[in-house]
Design an enzyme around this catalytic site. Structure first.
Site, PDB file in Angstrom:
ATOM      1  N   GLU A 281      42.849  34.755  47.540  1.00 53.11           N
ATOM      2  CA  GLU A 281      42.377  35.655  46.524  1.00 53.11           C
ATOM      3  C   GLU A 281      41.013  35.400  46.116  1.00 53.11           C
ATOM      4  O   GLU A 281      40.127  36.636  45.756  1.00 53.11           O
ATOM      5  CB  GLU A 281      43.563  35.752  45.369  1.00 53.11           C
ATOM      6  N   TRP A 284      38.781  36.818  48.677  1.00 56.16           N
ATOM      7  CA  TRP A 284      38.893  38.458  48.388  1.00 56.16           C
ATOM      8  C   TRP A 284      37.376  38.939  47.608  1.00 56.16           C
ATOM      9  O   TRP A 284      36.736  39.756  48.011  1.00 56.16           O
ATOM     10  CB  TRP A 284      40.082  39.024  47.903  1.00 56.16           C
ATOM     11  N   TRP A 312      38.319  66.467  47.314  1.00 55.77           N
ATOM     12  CA  TRP A 312      38.921  66.158  46.109  1.00 55.77           C
ATOM     13  C   TRP A 312      39.149  67.349  45.234  1.00 55.77           C
ATOM     14  O   TRP A 312      38.099  68.007  45.019  1.00 55.77           O
ATOM     15  CB  TRP A 312      38.069  65.052  45.391  1.00 55.77           C
ATOM     16  N   ASN A 347      47.224  42.883  38.838  1.00 55.10           N
ATOM     17  CA  ASN A 347      46.673  43.415  40.180  1.00 55.10           C
ATOM     18  C   ASN A 347      47.572  44.283  40.868  1.00 55.10           C
ATOM     19  O   ASN A 347      47.137  45.535  41.323  1.00 55.10           O
ATOM     20  CB  ASN A 347      46.252  42.325  40.905  1.00 55.10           C
ATOM     21  N   TRP A 365      37.903  58.667  43.868  1.00 52.09           N
ATOM     22  CA  TRP A 365      38.105  57.406  43.517  1.00 52.09           C
ATOM     23  C   TRP A 365      36.875  56.925  42.518  1.00 52.09           C
ATOM     24  O   TRP A 365      36.963  56.102  41.750  1.00 52.09           O
ATOM     25  CB  TRP A 365      37.962  56.367  44.686  1.00 52.09           C
ATOM     26  N   TRP A 388      38.619  49.907  44.462  1.00 47.41           N
ATOM     27  CA  TRP A 388      38.643  51.303  44.400  1.00 47.41           C
ATOM     28  C   TRP A 388      38.536  52.040  45.963  1.00 47.41           C
ATOM     29  O   TRP A 388      39.606  52.827  46.221  1.00 47.41           O
ATOM     30  CB  TRP A 388      37.908  52.094  43.444  1.00 47.41           C
TER      31      TRP A 388
HETATM   32  P1  FAD Z   1      44.425  36.022  40.129  1.00 48.32           P
HETATM   33  O1  FAD Z   1      45.533  36.518  41.036  1.00 48.32           O
HETATM   34  O2  FAD Z   1      44.410  34.855  39.406  1.00 48.32           O
HETATM   35  O3  FAD Z   1      43.210  35.676  41.447  1.00 48.32           O
HETATM   36  C1  FAD Z   1      42.228  34.557  41.132  1.00 48.32           C
HETATM   37  C2  FAD Z   1      40.860  35.306  41.447  1.00 48.32           C
HETATM   38  O4  FAD Z   1      40.625  35.773  42.664  1.00 48.32           O
HETATM   39  C3  FAD Z   1      40.543  36.483  40.537  1.00 48.32           C
HETATM   40  O5  FAD Z   1      40.058  36.106  39.267  1.00 48.32           O
HETATM   41  C4  FAD Z   1      39.593  37.237  41.121  1.00 48.32           C
HETATM   42  O6  FAD Z   1      38.113  36.844  40.916  1.00 48.32           O
HETATM   43  C5  FAD Z   1      39.781  37.135  42.537  1.00 48.32           C
HETATM   44  N1  FAD Z   1      40.832  38.102  43.141  1.00 48.32           N
HETATM   45  C6  FAD Z   1      42.133  38.123  42.953  1.00 48.32           C
HETATM   46  N2  FAD Z   1      42.599  39.309  43.597  1.00 48.32           N
HETATM   47  C7  FAD Z   1      41.504  39.933  44.025  1.00 48.32           C
HETATM   48  C8  FAD Z   1      41.416  41.068  44.672  1.00 48.32           C
HETATM   49  N3  FAD Z   1      42.392  42.108  45.152  1.00 48.32           N
HETATM   50  N4  FAD Z   1      40.073  41.469  45.064  1.00 48.32           N
HETATM   51  C9  FAD Z   1      39.029  40.689  44.647  1.00 48.32           C
HETATM   52  N5  FAD Z   1      39.139  39.540  44.363  1.00 48.32           N
HETATM   53  C10 FAD Z   1      40.439  39.142  43.776  1.00 48.32           C
HETATM   54  N6  FAD Z   1      38.814  42.410  40.099  1.00 48.32           N
HETATM   55  C11 FAD Z   1      37.751  41.940  39.331  1.00 48.32           C
HETATM   56  O7  FAD Z   1      37.385  40.733  39.042  1.00 48.32           O
HETATM   57  N7  FAD Z   1      36.807  42.842  38.617  1.00 48.32           N
HETATM   58  C12 FAD Z   1      37.398  44.058  38.893  1.00 48.32           C
HETATM   59  O8  FAD Z   1      36.454  45.092  38.276  1.00 48.32           O
HETATM   60  C13 FAD Z   1      38.214  44.630  39.541  1.00 48.32           C
HETATM   61  N8  FAD Z   1      38.710  45.896  39.638  1.00 48.32           N
HETATM   62  C14 FAD Z   1      39.882  46.417  40.690  1.00 48.32           C
HETATM   63  C15 FAD Z   1      40.215  47.759  40.791  1.00 48.32           C
HETATM   64  C16 FAD Z   1      41.259  48.084  41.596  1.00 48.32           C
HETATM   65  C17 FAD Z   1      41.427  49.414  41.446  1.00 48.32           C
HETATM   66  C18 FAD Z   1      41.800  46.934  42.005  1.00 48.32           C
HETATM   67  C19 FAD Z   1      43.145  47.367  42.930  1.00 48.32           C
HETATM   68  C20 FAD Z   1      41.787  45.606  41.874  1.00 48.32           C
HETATM   69  C21 FAD Z   1      40.606  45.107  41.208  1.00 48.32           C
HETATM   70  N9  FAD Z   1      40.025  43.888  41.088  1.00 48.32           N
HETATM   71  C22 FAD Z   1      39.149  43.362  40.371  1.00 48.32           C
HETATM   72  C23 FAD Z   1      40.844  42.971  41.637  1.00 48.32           C
HETATM   73  C24 FAD Z   1      42.151  42.212  41.039  1.00 48.32           C
HETATM   74  O9  FAD Z   1      43.023  43.045  40.509  1.00 48.32           O
HETATM   75  C25 FAD Z   1      41.641  41.349  39.853  1.00 48.32           C
HETATM   76  O10 FAD Z   1      40.718  40.291  40.219  1.00 48.32           O
HETATM   77  C26 FAD Z   1      42.859  40.253  39.482  1.00 48.32           C
HETATM   78  O11 FAD Z   1      43.881  41.124  38.977  1.00 48.32           O
HETATM   79  C27 FAD Z   1      42.397  39.393  38.450  1.00 48.32           C
HETATM   80  O12 FAD Z   1      43.395  38.829  37.778  1.00 48.32           O
HETATM   81  P2  FAD Z   1      43.609  37.200  37.984  1.00 48.32           P
HETATM   82  O13 FAD Z   1      42.234  36.562  37.588  1.00 48.32           O
HETATM   83  O14 FAD Z   1      44.696  36.800  37.097  1.00 48.32           O
HETATM   84  O15 FAD Z   1      43.861  37.053  39.459  1.00 48.32           O
END
Ligand code: FAD
Length: 482
Positions: A281, A284, A312, A347, A365, A388
């Site tokens: 993650e 990502w 759209w 997420n 979007w 997005w």
């Molecule tokens: P954990 O599951 O604990 O993951 C650890 C770290 O990994 C996160 O803190 C983050 O830095 C990274 N990570 C995790 N999932 C993703 C992912 N799918 N894509 C990229 N990095 C990820 N994340 C943001 O940091 N900022 C945003 O503005 C953002 N906007 C989003 C918009 C949409 C529509 C979606 C679907 C996802 C978005 N995310 C964003 C990705 C993700 O949802 C969040 O990073 C995650 O929910 C953060 O929670 P956590 O720190 O508990 O994640």
């Protein structure tokens, strides 16, 4: 002026509001120069996207935390507001600095500004050193076999896993400070809302700053990491790390997060499966930054140009209901209210809520990305647009256009007892589990018992899922082109 180790070094903080594992700070220290630490609130330079409301709140708190940490060590954080391209050279001259250190940023406007600054400062005979502080791998170091950027996550991840990652370092207990010049006052920047003060729940939910980041990381290592591989999809559990705003503002480096998880794994305190999932993650996030660096228009331009032809329709009534958490789909509404109240959304629910706006509402979007940018405390210049676009289907390695989340099925699968919905949509709290994700199907006596009049206490679905799905499929089909 000739360079000399007696003249101060300026450290310019940006998205790296921490003292531990900060390569720019470490290099300035190693130079033996006395230090001046500065943060510039730059809302003027060309192309730099102003922070949204929730992120401004976070920044204000995070700067207060950094300033307090420096004061404890006998120093001071110098605050300036304005165009960094003008302010930084002026400050360097005023304090007689002969070296500047900063950690890199990856957006095109930020890169342009930093490059121009570097040239200006170097032309004046100053030393400028820049570092990779906030990513595990600099985006230009990761290349496909043919030498281009990656567009698909899995090969990117495979390549990245073969590259070394530096071991994080702790900040020294004492820092050699030079006398600090005048600073603006944080409160004059009004980063926190006052009239109205909507940040009450944000304050209760989060502790911005390096100490808060450390506490969140340890809580995750002791708690959510166990079972993360499965639990991370469950918004009703506290299984994810909640590190995203801390990583966004660089209060914690990804190196620190990974080192802590790997340490737990090596000590047998976390399973390899959970550790690997977490690491992937974090990658990502790396992939999003890789995309932002190589495709700098990511925030406005479809990564897949085929989507430029997409029609759209946008739907103002649906979009308004979506923002307020009143679509009639409990999982979507719970997510949108979690976002509004706490500045963060799980997420899985981000995916479902974004899909709902785009596909059920046929909404561009970019409109959803803007709303998240304004309301997320972790609003991230790379992750937000990349995610997005991923949901829309226009992004790199994106979800296929025909993947249209069913908000009821998603709710029943990932919030099986409805705890998440009950928490954020309290008007539905008394509904039995069977109907918590589909209140419109509840018989009238069940609704009466739960004290709910649909259309009064909670809306009926703003669109019918099956019809909306069909409409979206037809519309997406038009640009399929194969
Ligand atoms: P954990 O599951 O604990 O993951 C650890 C770290 O990994 C996160 O803190 C983050 O830095 C990274 N990570 C995790 N999932 C993703 C992912 N799918 N894509 C990229 N990095 C990820 N994340 C943001 O940091 N900022 C945003 O503005 C953002 N906007 C989003 C918009 C949409 C529509 C979606 C679907 C996802 C978005 N995310 C964003 C990705 C993700 O949802 C969040 O990073 C995650 O929910 C953060 O929670 P956590 O720190 O508990 O994640």
């Amino acid at each position: 002026m000739p360079t000399s180790p007696d003249r101060p070094a300026l450290i310019w903080f940006r998205d790296d509001l921490r003292l531990d594992d900060n390569p720019a700070l470490d290099a300035a220290l190693a130079s033996g120069r006395p230090l001046i630490l500065v943060f510039i609130l730059d809302e003027q330079s060309d192309g730099i996207r102003p922070l949204g409301g929730a992120a401004r709140w976070w920044l204000g708190r995070s700067l207060a935390s950094l300033a307090a940490a420096l004061e404890q060590k006998g120093g001071r954080l110098v605050l300036r507001r304005g165009a960094a391209g003008d302010l930084l050279p002026q400050l360097a001259e005023d304090v007689g600095a002969d070296a500047l250190y900063w950690n890199r940023r990856y957006g095109s406007a930020e890169i342009a500004l930093d490059t121009a600054l570097k040239a200006t400062l170097a032309a004046r005979g100053l030393t400028v050193e820049t570092f990779g502080g906030n990513l595990l791998h600099e985006p230009w170091t990761m290349k496909t076999q043919s030498g281009g950027p990656f567009r698909v996550f899995t090969p990117f991840y495979r390549r990245a896993m073969g590259q070394p990652v530096r071991t994080p370092v702790r900040a020294p207990a004492a820092l050699p400070f030079a006398p600090a010049p005048d600073s603006e006052l944080l409160r004059d920047w009004a980063l926190e809302p006052s009239a109205p003060d909507w940040a009450g729940r944000l304050r209760r939910a989060w502790t911005p700053g390096e100490n808060g980041a450390r506490a969140e990381l340890s809580a995750f290592i002791d708690g959510g990491l166990h079972g993360y591989a499965e639990g991370r999809d469950r918004p009703d559990l506290s299984s994810t790390s909640r590190l995203s705003p801390h990583l966004r503002f660089g209060e914690l480096s990804p190196h620190q997060a990974l080192a802590a998880v790997r340490h737990a794994e090596a000590a047998g305190e976390a399973s390899s499966r959970d550790a690997e999932k977490f690491v992937s993650e974090v990658y990502w996030r790396e992939f999003s930054y890789h995309l932002l660096f190589h495709f700098p228009d990511l925030v406005r331009v479809n990564f897949n140009a085929r989507f430029d032809a997409f029609e759209w329709t946008n739907n103002p009534a649906l979009e308004r209901a979506w923002r307020r958490g009143l679509t009639g789909y409990p999982l979507v509404d719970a997510g949108m209210r979690q976002l509004w109240q706490t500045g963060w959304m799980h997420n899985r629910v981000r995916m479902v809520a974004a899909s709902f706006l785009i596909k059920h509402g046929l909404t561009d979007w970019r409109r959803g990305e803007d709303w998240f940018w304004d309301t997320l405390v972790d609003a991230d210049p790379a992750n937000n647009p990349a995610s997005w676009q991923w949901v829309a289907g226009s992004g790199a390695d994106a979800a296929p256009y025909f993947r249209i989340f069913n908000p009821v099925a998603q709710g029943e699968k990932f919030d099986p007892d409805g705890d998440y919905v009950r928490n954020f949509v309290p008007e539905l709290a008394a509904l039995p589990n069977k109907f918590i994700h589909r209140p419109w199907e509840a018989p009238s006596d069940v609704l009466r018992k739960a004290g709910i009049v649909l259309g009064e206490h909670y809306p009926r679905p703003i669109v019918d899922h099956a019809q909306a799905r069909q409409r979206a499929l037809e519309r997406f089909q038009r640009i399929r082109g194969d």
